[in-house]
Enzyme design. Structure first.
Site, PDB file in Angstrom:
ATOM      1  CG  HIS A 157      43.270  24.643  40.659  1.00  0.00           C
ATOM      2  ND1 HIS A 157      42.531  25.765  41.388  1.00  0.00           N
ATOM      3  CD2 HIS A 157      43.926  24.164  41.739  1.00  0.00           C
ATOM      4  CE1 HIS A 157      42.353  25.650  42.533  1.00  0.00           C
ATOM      5  NE2 HIS A 157      43.213  24.616  42.973  1.00  0.00           N
ATOM      6  CG  ASP A 365      41.756  28.876  31.261  1.00  0.00           C
ATOM      7  OD1 ASP A 365      42.203  28.385  32.207  1.00  0.00           O
ATOM      8  OD2 ASP A 365      41.688  30.012  30.852  1.00  0.00           O
TER       9      ASP A 365
HETATM   10  O1  F6P Z   1      45.931  27.512  36.726  1.00  0.00           O
HETATM   11  C1  F6P Z   1      47.052  26.773  37.570  1.00  0.00           C
HETATM   12  C2  F6P Z   1      47.919  27.653  38.383  1.00  0.00           C
HETATM   13  O2  F6P Z   1      48.943  26.791  38.883  1.00  0.00           O
HETATM   14  C3  F6P Z   1      47.214  28.336  39.327  1.00  0.00           C
HETATM   15  O3  F6P Z   1      46.871  27.751  40.510  1.00  0.00           O
HETATM   16  C4  F6P Z   1      48.288  29.429  39.329  1.00  0.00           C
HETATM   17  O4  F6P Z   1      47.721  30.645  40.060  1.00  0.00           O
HETATM   18  C5  F6P Z   1      48.545  29.810  38.164  1.00  0.00           C
HETATM   19  O5  F6P Z   1      48.457  28.656  37.387  1.00  0.00           O
HETATM   20  C6  F6P Z   1      49.815  30.523  37.944  1.00  0.00           C
HETATM   21  O6  F6P Z   1      50.851  30.013  37.719  1.00  0.00           O
HETATM   22  P1  F6P Z   1      52.378  30.000  38.244  1.00  0.00           P
HETATM   23  O7  F6P Z   1      52.369  29.843  39.669  1.00  0.00           O
HETATM   24  O8  F6P Z   1      53.199  29.239  37.471  1.00  0.00           O
HETATM   25  O9  F6P Z   1      52.700  31.581  38.199  1.00  0.00           O
END
Ligand code: F6P
Length: 457
Positions: A157, A365
């Site tokens: 992602h 990003d």
């Molecule tokens: O963008 C990557 C990501 O891992 C997403 O999949 C997730 O929603 C976001 O970052 C939030 O991160 P965390 O799970 O560390 O709060």
């Protein structure tokens, strides 16, 4: 129809009312289950005193959830440590912030092995397996020795950096080897795909069989871009609903005739929040006539607060905010409003629609779904203007935005001026170039395109 098994670090189990969390990934993955019966496996979000070898199973309609607890050492080494202090900054080109520790890396591999051992017992030979996010890069490499021959896909992602950057991370070659145990690897943009393919060729001597398929010692992996979308039609509909919410009414009254500029980001250094505030400060200094006529609302829910770099960022943001509001504010006008609460999707949709300008200026990003949501939320008859960083994956698709380099506060300040002055005709024309592709390549398209490609491997 094969069963779909999704694996991700965070799992969003719907509550008693059938609602799950509103985050981008959760919405996207729930969408994937519309077409399949399935299983969703991952971390429960809970910390337990002892390691769990078996997941807790929760049944909700067609989807079964398998939830693993982590010990506090696991969370520290796997999640806070290697995933978020070493991999995350490296993937976002912040080599100077990357803090590699051998112990954390061992913890990351250990959790991936524990997950694989528990997951292997739940997988049937015909299941399609779809792994998500950088926390789980070694998962397929841990599943294969347990006898799994299933098609296994991985979606990354976040950005995949240039090989010269990724190569700075100790363990990076092992992670590339682990990538080859997936049949399909999806990334957000063509640039990410090219970066990963080049790394596999340079570090592992991979040979390109076809444009997208790389071979290392007889093992083939397809690397392709699948830009993630949003549920655009639904978001448009939610944003257009009459606004009965207290916060929205309060915002409307507070704004009066002022124009609203909005920023919505997790409080993360990759999002460029202090840099954005300074660009807005530059705009106010260069355009004194605008003081008192605009308000910038920054919503930044606190994130990963156990990781020291996030604590430092929070301090820097508060200092920058205090300095700008103190030096440029006036009685009756605060230049920047800053909140760290998490707001529901419907409220964000209404705020996006109120905003004449969205500032989406991450330093890096993978995609940035806020940019897409802002466009979808606009009134087609009177849309606002998106200012978008050239380093967000979304910039490859949202070409009707004002594209900026977030490192240049003069350029961003100038884009704010241009956005606020932009005439109705140009705003509508720019918006129209973006909304069609957003609806065509929505989240259902994304999930279906990835799974079709995986099934074809
Ligand atoms: O963008 C990557 C990501 O891992 C997403 O999949 C997730 O929603 C976001 O970052 C939030 O991160 P965390 O799970 O560390 O709060």
């Amino acid at each position: 129809m094969p069963r779909l098994v999704i694996v991700s670090n965070r799992v969003s189990v719907p509550d008693a009312a059938g609602k799950g969390t509103a985050g981008g990934l959760a919405v996207a993955l729930r969408e994937a289950f519309q077409a399949y019966e399935g299983l969703w496996f991952g971390w429960s979000g809970k910390v337990a005193a002892h390691p769990t070898s078996q997941p807790r199973m929760v049944d909700k309609g067609d989807v079964q959830y398998a939830l693993m607890d982590l010990t506090s050492l696991d969370r520290q080494e796997y999640y806070n440590g290697f995933a978020n202090r070493a991999l995350w900054p490296t993937m976002h080109y912040r080599v100077g912030l990357s803090d590699f520790s051998r112990t954390d890396y061992a913890g990351y591999l250990r959790v991936n092995r524990t997950f694989a051992t528990a997951l292997a017992k739940l997988i049937c030979p015909s299941d399609l397996v779809w792994v998500h996010d950088y926390h789980l890069i070694p998962l397929a490499a841990e599943l294969r020795p347990l006898g799994l021959t299933n098609l296994i896909g991985y979606f990354h992602h976040i950005p995949w950096p240039a090989p010269e950057v990724f190569g700075t991370l100790p363990g990076s070659t092992d992670l590339l080897r682990a990538i080859m145990d997936f049949n399909l690897v999806g990334v957000q943009t063509e640039r990410d795909a090219d970066n990963l393919r080049r790394a596999l060729m340079q570090e592992l001597g991979a040979v390109a069989e076809k444009v997208d398929v790389l071979d290392v010692g007889g093992k083939g992996t397809c690397v392709k871009s699948f830009p993630i979308g949003i549920d655009a039609s639904d978001f448009q509909e939610v944003a257009a609903r009459p606004r009965s919410n207290r916060i929205v009414s309060q915002t409307i009254v507070g704004l009066g005739s002022r124009k609203l500029i909005i920023g919505v980001d997790r409080l993360d250094y990759s999002k460029g929040i202090p840099q954005r505030m300074e660009a807005y400060e530059r705009f106010l200094v260069n355009n004194p006539d605008q003081r008192g006529h605009v308000t910038y609302l920054q919503i930044a829910p606190t994130s990963r607060s156990e990781v020291p770099e996030y604590d430092t960022l929070s301090r820097v943001v508060n200092e920058t905010l205090g300095r700008i509001n103190g030096s440029l504010g006036e009685p009756g006008w605060v230049p920047i409003q800053y909140v760290t609460s998490t707001y529901p999707r419907s409220l964000l949709a209404a705020l996006y629609r109120l905003a004449r300008v969205a500032l989406v200026t991450p330093m890096r990003d993978g995609m940035n779904l806020v940019a897409k949501e802002y466009v979808a939320a606009q009134d087609p008859l009177d849309p606002g203007v998106l200012i978008l960083s050239k380093f967000a994956g979304a910039a490859q698709q949202l070409t009707g935005a004002l594209i900026v380099n977030p490192n240049d506060k003069f350029e961003v300040a100038e884009a704010i001026r241009e956005a606020l002055r932009m005439g109705h005709e140009e705003r509508v024309a720019r918006w129209r170039t973006m909304i069609g592709p957003l609806r065509d390549r929505d989240v259902s398209w994304w999930a279906a395109a990835f799974l079709k490609e995986l099934a074809a491997q």
